[in-house]
Design a protein around this motif. Structure first.
Motif, PDB file in Angstrom:
ATOM      1  N   THR A 102       0.824  -1.213   0.000  1.00 59.58           N
ATOM      2  CA  THR A 102       0.000   0.000   0.000  1.00 59.58           C
ATOM      3  C   THR A 102       0.860   1.266   0.000  1.00 59.58           C
ATOM      4  N   GLY A 103       2.175   1.084   0.033  1.00 56.38           N
ATOM      5  CA  GLY A 103       3.090   2.223  -0.049  1.00 56.38           C
ATOM      6  C   GLY A 103       3.414   2.870   1.282  1.00 56.38           C
ATOM      7  N   MET A 104       2.937   2.300   2.379  1.00 56.55           N
ATOM      8  CA  MET A 104       3.184   2.918   3.677  1.00 56.55           C
ATOM      9  C   MET A 104       4.508   2.508   4.296  1.00 56.55           C
ATOM     10  N   LEU A 105       5.133   1.480   3.738  1.00 57.11           N
ATOM     11  CA  LEU A 105       6.465   1.078   4.165  1.00 57.11           C
ATOM     12  C   LEU A 105       7.370   0.961   2.950  1.00 57.11           C
ATOM     13  N   ARG A 106       8.631   1.238   3.157  1.00 57.64           N
ATOM     14  CA  ARG A 106       9.648   0.997   2.132  1.00 57.64           C
ATOM     15  C   ARG A 106      10.690   0.080   2.745  1.00 57.64           C
ATOM     16  N   THR A 107      11.508  -0.491   1.917  1.00 60.96           N
ATOM     17  CA  THR A 107      12.524  -1.409   2.430  1.00 60.96           C
ATOM     18  C   THR A 107      13.924  -0.937   2.087  1.00 60.96           C
ATOM     19  N   SER A 108      14.855  -1.417   2.885  1.00 62.12           N
ATOM     20  CA  SER A 108      16.275  -1.238   2.594  1.00 62.12           C
ATOM     21  C   SER A 108      16.941  -2.557   2.973  1.00 62.12           C
ATOM     22  N   ARG A 109      18.164  -2.743   2.522  1.00 66.01           N
ATOM     23  CA  ARG A 109      18.903  -3.960   2.866  1.00 66.01           C
ATOM     24  C   ARG A 109      20.162  -3.571   3.619  1.00 66.01           C
ATOM     25  N   SER A 110      20.429  -4.357   4.656  1.00 65.31           N
ATOM     26  CA  SER A 110      21.633  -4.164   5.444  1.00 65.31           C
ATOM     27  C   SER A 110      22.097  -5.532   5.918  1.00 65.31           C
ATOM     28  N   GLU A 111      23.324  -5.849   5.621  1.00 68.65           N
ATOM     29  CA  GLU A 111      23.899  -7.139   6.011  1.00 68.65           C
ATOM     30  C   GLU A 111      23.039  -8.311   5.548  1.00 68.65           C
ATOM     31  N   GLY A 112      22.496  -8.173   4.334  1.00 67.63           N
ATOM     32  CA  GLY A 112      21.702  -9.246   3.746  1.00 67.63           C
ATOM     33  C   GLY A 112      20.291  -9.386   4.297  1.00 67.63           C
ATOM     34  N   ARG A 113      19.869  -8.460   5.125  1.00 67.38           N
ATOM     35  CA  ARG A 113      18.529  -8.525   5.719  1.00 67.38           C
ATOM     36  C   ARG A 113      17.685  -7.360   5.239  1.00 67.38           C
ATOM     37  N   VAL A 114      16.398  -7.609   5.097  1.00 61.87           N
ATOM     38  CA  VAL A 114      15.453  -6.560   4.695  1.00 61.87           C
ATOM     39  C   VAL A 114      15.004  -5.810   5.946  1.00 61.87           C
ATOM     40  N   HIS A 115      15.054  -4.489   5.862  1.00 60.55           N
ATOM     41  CA  HIS A 115      14.595  -3.620   6.946  1.00 60.55           C
ATOM     42  C   HIS A 115      13.441  -2.774   6.417  1.00 60.55           C
ATOM     43  N   TYR A 116      12.398  -2.674   7.218  1.00 55.17           N
ATOM     44  CA  TYR A 116      11.210  -1.900   6.848  1.00 55.17           C
ATOM     45  C   TYR A 116      11.224  -0.550   7.540  1.00 55.17           C
ATOM     46  N   HIS A 117      10.828   0.488   6.782  1.00 56.11           N
ATOM     47  CA  HIS A 117      10.804   1.869   7.273  1.00 56.11           C
ATOM     48  C   HIS A 117       9.475   2.502   6.890  1.00 56.11           C
ATOM     49  N   ARG A 118       9.029   3.452   7.693  1.00 52.92           N
ATOM     50  CA  ARG A 118       7.809   4.194   7.369  1.00 52.92           C
ATOM     51  C   ARG A 118       8.043   5.058   6.135  1.00 52.92           C
ATOM     52  N   GLU A 119       7.008   5.191   5.337  1.00 49.88           N
ATOM     53  CA  GLU A 119       7.022   6.094   4.181  1.00 49.88           C
ATOM     54  C   GLU A 119       6.068   7.237   4.541  1.00 49.88           C
ATOM     55  N   GLU A 120       6.621   8.258   5.172  1.00 49.16           N
ATOM     56  CA  GLU A 120       5.816   9.310   5.791  1.00 49.16           C
ATOM     57  C   GLU A 120       4.871  10.022   4.827  1.00 49.16           C
ATOM     58  N   MET A 121       5.309  10.302   3.628  1.00 49.34           N
ATOM     59  CA  MET A 121       4.438  11.019   2.680  1.00 49.34           C
ATOM     60  C   MET A 121       3.202  10.190   2.342  1.00 49.34           C
ATOM     61  N   ARG A 122       3.387   8.902   2.117  1.00 52.74           N
ATOM     62  CA  ARG A 122       2.254   8.043   1.785  1.00 52.74           C
ATOM     63  C   ARG A 122       1.316   7.875   2.979  1.00 52.74           C
ATOM     64  N   ILE A 123       1.872   7.745   4.179  1.00 58.95           N
ATOM     65  CA  ILE A 123       1.048   7.621   5.377  1.00 58.95           C
ATOM     66  C   ILE A 123       0.193   8.875   5.544  1.00 58.95           C
ATOM     67  N   ALA A 124       0.773  10.038   5.341  1.00 55.32           N
ATOM     68  CA  ALA A 124       0.029  11.291   5.449  1.00 55.32           C
ATOM     69  C   ALA A 124      -1.071  11.359   4.391  1.00 55.32           C
ATOM     70  N   GLU A 125      -0.761  10.905   3.193  1.00 59.74           N
ATOM     71  CA  GLU A 125      -1.746  10.900   2.107  1.00 59.74           C
ATOM     72  C   GLU A 125      -2.939  10.001   2.454  1.00 59.74           C
ATOM     73  N   VAL A 126      -2.666   8.820   2.956  1.00 60.09           N
ATOM     74  CA  VAL A 126      -3.736   7.884   3.329  1.00 60.09           C
ATOM     75  C   VAL A 126      -4.556   8.472   4.487  1.00 60.09           C
ATOM     76  N   ALA A 127      -3.883   9.077   5.462  1.00 61.01           N
ATOM     77  CA  ALA A 127      -4.596   9.691   6.586  1.00 61.01           C
ATOM     78  C   ALA A 127      -5.533  10.786   6.102  1.00 61.01           C
ATOM     79  N   ARG A 128      -5.087  11.605   5.148  1.00 64.31           N
ATOM     80  CA  ARG A 128      -5.939  12.667   4.587  1.00 64.31           C
ATOM     81  C   ARG A 128      -7.157  12.081   3.884  1.00 64.31           C
ATOM     82  N   MET A 129      -6.983  10.974   3.172  1.00 65.32           N
ATOM     83  CA  MET A 129      -8.110  10.334   2.480  1.00 65.32           C
ATOM     84  C   MET A 129      -9.165   9.902   3.493  1.00 65.32           C
ATOM     85  N   PHE A 130      -8.734   9.319   4.609  1.00 68.93           N
ATOM     86  CA  PHE A 130      -9.694   8.867   5.610  1.00 68.93           C
ATOM     87  C   PHE A 130     -10.331  10.039   6.358  1.00 68.93           C
TER      88      PHE A 130
END
Length: 85
Positions: free
Chosen positions: A53-81
């Motif tokens: 849904t675009g609310m998280l993005r990923t990065s890789r570190s030491e071969g592992r996937v890390h999830y991070h908030r995607e603040e712009m998308r979260i704000a957009e979804v909050a505005r829709m609701f």
């Protein structure tokens, strides 16, 4: 995709990812499973849905996937609701 679990797990994951440590480094699936006392496959499902849904993005570190908030998308979804969408 935006269906909400009755226990608000995805909202709790997003809130946790806003805290200083997780916000800076992101979190792994294993960390989410441990933090919220859920089986690994359940954590994967929640994180993948939030990513799809675009609310998280990923990065890789030491071969592992890390999830991070995607603040712009979260704000957009909050505005829709807020508008009653």
């Amino acid at each position: 995709m935006l269906r909400t679990p009755t226990d608000e797990t995805r909202l709790r994951i997003l809130a946790w990812l806003k805290e200083p440590g997780p916000a800076a480094d992101g979190v792994t699936t294993e960390a989410v499973a441990e933090r919220f006392s859920m089986p690994h496959p359940v954590a994967v499902t929640h994180l993948r849905l939030l990513q799809a849904t675009g609310m998280l993005r990923t990065s890789r570190s030491e071969g592992r996937v890390h999830y991070h908030r995607e603040e712009m998308r979260i704000a957009e979804v909050a505005r829709m609701f807020e508008k009653g969408w």
